[in-house]
Scaffold this motif. Structure first.
Motif, PDB file in Angstrom:
ATOM      1  N   ARG A 172     -25.230 -27.340   2.019  1.00  0.00           N
ATOM      2  CA  ARG A 172     -24.582 -28.655   1.847  1.00  0.00           C
ATOM      3  C   ARG A 172     -23.797 -28.736   0.532  1.00  0.00           C
ATOM      4  O   ARG A 172     -22.799 -29.440   0.446  1.00  0.00           O
ATOM      5  CB  ARG A 172     -25.637 -29.759   1.860  1.00  0.00           C
ATOM      6  CG  ARG A 172     -26.062 -30.189   3.262  1.00  0.00           C
ATOM      7  CD  ARG A 172     -27.244 -31.109   3.151  1.00  0.00           C
ATOM      8  NE  ARG A 172     -27.542 -31.804   4.384  1.00  0.00           N
ATOM      9  CZ  ARG A 172     -28.619 -32.554   4.537  1.00  0.00           C
ATOM     10  NH1 ARG A 172     -29.492 -32.682   3.555  1.00  0.00           N
ATOM     11  NH2 ARG A 172     -28.839 -33.186   5.657  1.00  0.00           N
ATOM     12  N   ASN A 202     -24.253 -30.081   9.673  1.00  0.00           N
ATOM     13  CA  ASN A 202     -24.471 -30.715   8.366  1.00  0.00           C
ATOM     14  C   ASN A 202     -25.937 -31.050   8.115  1.00  0.00           C
ATOM     15  O   ASN A 202     -26.261 -31.729   7.140  1.00  0.00           O
ATOM     16  CB  ASN A 202     -23.629 -31.980   8.258  1.00  0.00           C
ATOM     17  CG  ASN A 202     -22.183 -31.655   7.950  1.00  0.00           C
ATOM     18  OD1 ASN A 202     -21.834 -31.405   6.806  1.00  0.00           O
ATOM     19  ND2 ASN A 202     -21.342 -31.617   8.977  1.00  0.00           N
ATOM     20  N   LEU A 207     -27.816 -33.034   9.752  1.00  0.00           N
ATOM     21  CA  LEU A 207     -28.115 -34.456   9.958  1.00  0.00           C
ATOM     22  C   LEU A 207     -28.860 -34.698  11.270  1.00  0.00           C
ATOM     23  O   LEU A 207     -29.420 -35.760  11.479  1.00  0.00           O
ATOM     24  CB  LEU A 207     -26.814 -35.279   9.961  1.00  0.00           C
ATOM     25  CG  LEU A 207     -26.028 -35.243   8.652  1.00  0.00           C
ATOM     26  CD1 LEU A 207     -24.645 -35.860   8.839  1.00  0.00           C
ATOM     27  CD2 LEU A 207     -26.783 -35.975   7.562  1.00  0.00           C
ATOM     28  N   ILE A 259     -24.049 -38.543  -7.470  1.00  0.00           N
ATOM     29  CA  ILE A 259     -25.280 -38.250  -6.722  1.00  0.00           C
ATOM     30  C   ILE A 259     -25.334 -36.790  -6.263  1.00  0.00           C
ATOM     31  O   ILE A 259     -26.303 -36.369  -5.644  1.00  0.00           O
ATOM     32  CB  ILE A 259     -25.455 -39.202  -5.502  1.00  0.00           C
ATOM     33  CG1 ILE A 259     -24.309 -39.059  -4.507  1.00  0.00           C
ATOM     34  CG2 ILE A 259     -25.614 -40.640  -5.954  1.00  0.00           C
ATOM     35  CD1 ILE A 259     -24.525 -39.821  -3.213  1.00  0.00           C
ATOM     36  N   ARG A 316     -23.574 -40.146   4.960  1.00  0.00           N
ATOM     37  CA  ARG A 316     -22.793 -39.336   4.027  1.00  0.00           C
ATOM     38  C   ARG A 316     -23.673 -38.891   2.862  1.00  0.00           C
ATOM     39  O   ARG A 316     -23.594 -37.749   2.414  1.00  0.00           O
ATOM     40  CB  ARG A 316     -21.601 -40.153   3.533  1.00  0.00           C
ATOM     41  CG  ARG A 316     -20.821 -39.487   2.450  1.00  0.00           C
ATOM     42  CD  ARG A 316     -19.478 -40.156   2.251  1.00  0.00           C
ATOM     43  NE  ARG A 316     -18.419 -39.227   2.570  1.00  0.00           N
ATOM     44  CZ  ARG A 316     -17.150 -39.533   2.736  1.00  0.00           C
ATOM     45  NH1 ARG A 316     -16.766 -40.775   2.651  1.00  0.00           N
ATOM     46  NH2 ARG A 316     -16.251 -38.611   2.992  1.00  0.00           N
ATOM     47  N   MET A 317     -24.523 -39.822   2.394  1.00  0.00           N
ATOM     48  CA  MET A 317     -25.407 -39.457   1.272  1.00  0.00           C
ATOM     49  C   MET A 317     -26.394 -38.378   1.698  1.00  0.00           C
ATOM     50  O   MET A 317     -26.720 -37.487   0.930  1.00  0.00           O
ATOM     51  CB  MET A 317     -26.134 -40.714   0.766  1.00  0.00           C
ATOM     52  CG  MET A 317     -25.257 -41.593  -0.088  1.00  0.00           C
ATOM     53  SD  MET A 317     -26.231 -42.787  -1.000  1.00  0.00           S
ATOM     54  CE  MET A 317     -25.949 -44.242  -0.069  1.00  0.00           C
ATOM     55  N   SER A 318     -26.882 -38.483   2.954  1.00  0.00           N
ATOM     56  CA  SER A 318     -27.780 -37.440   3.460  1.00  0.00           C
ATOM     57  C   SER A 318     -27.079 -36.098   3.459  1.00  0.00           C
ATOM     58  O   SER A 318     -27.661 -35.079   3.081  1.00  0.00           O
ATOM     59  CB  SER A 318     -28.227 -37.763   4.883  1.00  0.00           C
ATOM     60  OG  SER A 318     -29.024 -38.905   4.892  1.00  0.00           O
ATOM     61  N   ALA A 319     -25.816 -36.105   3.886  1.00  0.00           N
ATOM     62  CA  ALA A 319     -25.045 -34.856   3.913  1.00  0.00           C
ATOM     63  C   ALA A 319     -24.779 -34.340   2.505  1.00  0.00           C
ATOM     64  O   ALA A 319     -24.376 -33.192   2.322  1.00  0.00           O
ATOM     65  CB  ALA A 319     -23.732 -35.074   4.657  1.00  0.00           C
ATOM     66  N   MET A 320     -24.996 -35.220   1.514  1.00  0.00           N
ATOM     67  CA  MET A 320     -24.832 -34.796   0.112  1.00  0.00           C
ATOM     68  C   MET A 320     -26.190 -34.467  -0.513  1.00  0.00           C
ATOM     69  O   MET A 320     -26.363 -34.577  -1.724  1.00  0.00           O
ATOM     70  CB  MET A 320     -24.139 -35.906  -0.687  1.00  0.00           C
ATOM     71  CG  MET A 320     -22.678 -36.102  -0.326  1.00  0.00           C
ATOM     72  SD  MET A 320     -21.970 -37.505  -1.196  1.00  0.00           S
ATOM     73  CE  MET A 320     -20.238 -37.332  -0.772  1.00  0.00           C
ATOM     74  N   ASN A 321     -27.159 -34.172   0.365  1.00  0.00           N
ATOM     75  CA  ASN A 321     -28.488 -33.733  -0.086  1.00  0.00           C
ATOM     76  C   ASN A 321     -29.359 -34.848  -0.675  1.00  0.00           C
ATOM     77  O   ASN A 321     -30.258 -34.573  -1.464  1.00  0.00           O
ATOM     78  CB  ASN A 321     -28.380 -32.597  -1.112  1.00  0.00           C
ATOM     79  CG  ASN A 321     -28.173 -31.259  -0.444  1.00  0.00           C
ATOM     80  OD1 ASN A 321     -28.695 -31.029   0.644  1.00  0.00           O
ATOM     81  ND2 ASN A 321     -27.403 -30.391  -1.077  1.00  0.00           N
ATOM     82  N   ILE A 322     -29.083 -36.090  -0.333  1.00  0.00           N
ATOM     83  CA  ILE A 322     -29.957 -37.167  -0.788  1.00  0.00           C
ATOM     84  C   ILE A 322     -31.062 -37.338   0.258  1.00  0.00           C
ATOM     85  O   ILE A 322     -30.784 -37.723   1.396  1.00  0.00           O
ATOM     86  CB  ILE A 322     -29.180 -38.508  -0.967  1.00  0.00           C
ATOM     87  CG1 ILE A 322     -27.978 -38.307  -1.879  1.00  0.00           C
ATOM     88  CG2 ILE A 322     -30.089 -39.609  -1.467  1.00  0.00           C
ATOM     89  CD1 ILE A 322     -28.319 -37.924  -3.295  1.00  0.00           C
TER      90      ILE A 322
END
Lengths: 307, 399
Positions: free
Chosen positions: A73, A48, A50, A101, B229-235
């Motif tokens: 993603r 992912n 991360l 978002i 989770r937000m990082s995984a949503m491209n934030i």
């Protein structure tokens, strides 16, 4: 759909992933099975974007991960083990926020929210604050948030940890249904029955290495052997450890399970007599490798041995 | 995306009663209380000394001294009959600053031009009377005695030289005709009032309290993996931080204008003086935005560094109070000794306060607040960058 080649990840001097090779095809539900600390979550985090890695190649949707993270993603989703949502927001506010978002049109957003609500049967709870939901409802909301971008690949990190069997079955059915929609699922767990129930393929990971990968049937066929696994009723480890130390070819794993690697009648008779003499009761004995659980214990036991 | 972040943060904040109290109610109460409590401190004509007078001479000169003292703007006589030393002591331990006794023989001494062996005026002062108050008391007494002597001299001169009588005018020490001294006092509307001093101080203190809700939300997001989770949503990290900065900029501006509203409308209702805004709204916006960035930068850094909500709220609270104490929020800087005033320069709250005082008290504009605004902005952005680097390192993102 997902190809991992020679993936290496270090945390300082500790090797978390050791030359991992893995292939996951479209529409597959892959169970990533391993004991705690085996590297499952690290692998999913890397997929992912991360967590960084030191070596290896990853391609997802045919795109190298390193250069296409944002695009990948957008088409995949990570559902973490922790309930990654806002307790003080309502169900609808949570969904609206996590949808807003992400890059998508207003119409798509509305449609995806509605689909996520339907799949997880959350429509009656729209105005309820997440913090007031039951454990199961929170889990479903956690999954619903992960569906908001209508992903092609879903990564579930131990989604049933700490929940009751009824709810677990409910969630497993939901995840199974994704296969019918053509989605690919990577499902990490250390609950063998879950993996057996929903996964087409299994990869067993231990000490950062994939030690087996394939369909469950093939794996069990290939691994059929002469081992015997003796599960004991709860007993004190300190009683068992010295007992097993004096036995040839018998290993103690997880405090209450014994493995006899090359079983025969004589050896088994001696062991059973010894257990009886010590007042240790047997819960279950299995011969050969007949289930994922026994295979898993046999494959991963050397690293977890207490003997 | 920013709109969603803004909305989320505002909804979360609106459902956190403690945070709302810390951000809006606490500074409003401080403004009201401190404006009223310090009202007299900033009044140019307030009574500083309360005294009792025992006139044992009961003569024309003693009455003249009494009258002169009664004209004083800084002293107030509270008539009381003192019958014993114990009663006098009781008064001095209470609300009286001193007891002045005009001993018998004052008129006789003045008439004979001979000093009596014992003191004519006797002052018993309270033990806790400050040195500057004692000096003030001595000056007022000297003024009264001089007034008496000059009046007597004038009477004698008039008797000796009646033809000069019309040329001798009364001399009044309270006026400014003794000698031509030029007093350049600020116009009445420019004089600092307790409201002008209190509103900026407590606005700043309240603005920095965003540390508490922001760090609480941020740490909960990190603990529950919502940030992941937000990082995984491209934030990205800059987008994530922007999602924190934007809502709190809005919240800080709401605080500023609500507190100004309290100063203008609520304080007068409670008997204090109304706040006046100065002459430059642009300067006010500049300083408040700079302060906002400084407060947000501090908040984000604390949120990133703290492991738990308890740590963040404790550390944040302590830092806020320390910055306020050093920076002249709780005790005005002009009350501090020079060394402490120099120390105040390290507190961003002090920079902001100077900027606000330039606008509210000194009536200055954009040019005057430029340095403070740049310092606050630089401070805030610096801390945000540092927080970003630490956060990035924490997440182990090197790719």
């Amino acid at each position: 759909m997902i190809t991992i080649s020679n993936l290496v990840k270090y945390y300082g001097a500790h090797c978390a992933l050791d030359h991992i090779d893995l292939q996951v095809n479209k529409g597959t539900i892959l169970g990533l099975l391993g004991p705690n600390g085996a590297g499952k979550t690290t692998l999913v985090s890397i997929l992912n974007g991360l967590t960084a890695f030191q070596q290896g190649e990853i391609t997802i949707f045919g795109l190298p991960l390193a250069n296409n993270l944002e695009a990948i993603r957008r088409r995949s989703s990570f559902i973490p083990q922790a309930l990654a949502l806002y307790d003080k927001l309502t169900v609808m506010e949570n969904l609206r926020f996590f949808a807003a978002i992400q890059k998508m049109s207003a119409a798509t957003r509305r449609a995806n929210i509605d689909a996520a609500l339907t799949i997880n049967r959350l429509h009656p709870l729209l105005e309820q604050k997440a913090g007031t939901l039951s454990g199961g409802q929170k889990r479903r909301l956690n999954i619903a948030i992960g569906l908001l971008n209508n992903p092609e690949i879903l990564y579930f990190d131990e989604p049933t940890a700490g929940i009751d069997p009824e709810l677990r079955n409910d969630i497993l059915e939901t995840i199974s249904s994704f296969k019918n929609q053509g989605k690919t699922v990577i499902y990490t767990s250390h609950y063998m029955p879950e993996i057996e129930k929903i996964c087409d393929e299994v990869a067993i990971i231990d000490h950062g290495r994939i030690i087996r990968q394939g369909t469950l049937a093939t794996m069990l066929q290939e691994e059929k052997g002469d081992a015997a696994i003796i599960e004991l009723l709860p007993a004190e480890n300190k009683l068992l450890a010295p007992l097993v130390a004096g036995l040839d070819d018998v290993e103690l794993v997880d405090g209450g399970t014994l493995i006899m690697h090359q079983q025969n009648g004589l050896k088994m008779g001696r062991l059973l007599a010894l257990l009886e003499a010590e007042g240790l009761a047997i819960k279950h004995i299995s011969y050969g490798t007949t289930s994922l659980e026994t295979l898993f214990i046999r494959l991963t036991s050397p690293g977890r041995s207490h003997a | 995306m920013l709109k969603a972040m803004l909305l989320k943060e505002i909804i979360l904040l609106s459902r956190d009663k403690q945070a709302l109290a810390a951000l809006f109610i606490m500074p409003a109460i401080f403004i009201l209380l401190m404006s009223l409590a310090l009202k007299d401190t900033f009044s140019p004509e307030r009574v500083l000394l309360t005294y009792a007078l025992v006139d044992q001479d009961n003569s024309a000169p003693s009455r003249m001294i009494r009258e002169t003292l009664q004209h004083s703007k800084v002293m107030a006589e509270r008539p009381v009959t003192i019958t014993s030393a114990a009663q006098q002591e009781e008064l001095l331990n209470g609300s009286y600053h001193f007891v002045l006794t005009i001993n018998e023989g004052l008129a006789r001494s003045l008439a004979s031009r001979q000093e009596l062996p014992s003191a004519l005026l006797q002052v018993a002062a309270a033990a806790d009377l400050k040195a500057e108050m004692l000096t003030l008391l001595q000056a007022e007494l000297a003024k009264a005695v001089l007034q008496l002597r000059l009046t007597l001299l004038q009477t004698e001169l008039t008797a000796l030289l009646p033809e000069m009588a019309h040329q001798l005018t009364d001399i009044d020490f309270d006026g400014q005709d003794l000698i031509n001294i030029s007093f350049n006092r600020m116009a009445a509307e420019q004089r600092p009032t307790s409201t002008q001093q209190s509103v900026p101080s407590w606005i700043i203190f309240g603005m920095f309290f965003v540390i508490i809700p922001m760090s609480t939300i941020f740490i909960n997001e990190r603990r529950q993996n919502t940030l992941m989770r937000m990082s995984a949503m491209n934030i990205s990290i800059p987008a994530l931080f922007a999602g924190k900065i934007a809502p709190y900029l809005v919240i800080n501006q709401l605080q500023v204008w609500l507190m100004i509203g309290v100063g203008i409308f609520v304080v007068p209702l409670a008997g204090g003086e109304a706040l006046t805004l100065g002459h430059s709204l642009i300067a006010l916006f500049m300083v408040s935005l700079g302060l906002s960035l400084a407060a947000i930068g501090t908040s984000v850094l604390i949120a990133v560094l703290a492991g738990t909500v308890e740590q963040a709220t404790t550390i944040g609270g302590i830092i806020n109070i320390l910055l306020g104490a050093i920076g002249g929020i709780m005790v005005p800087k002009f009350y501090m000794p020079p060394a402490m005033q120099d120390l105040a320069a390290i507190s961003p709250m002090s920079w902001g306060l100077e900027g606000f005082l330039d606008i509210f008290v000194r009536g200055l504009g954009v040019e005057a607040v430029l340095t403070e605004t740049l310092a606050l902005t630089g401070f805030g952005l610096g801390l945000l960058m540092l927080a970003g680097l630490i956060f990035r390192a924490q997440r182990g993102r090197t790719a």
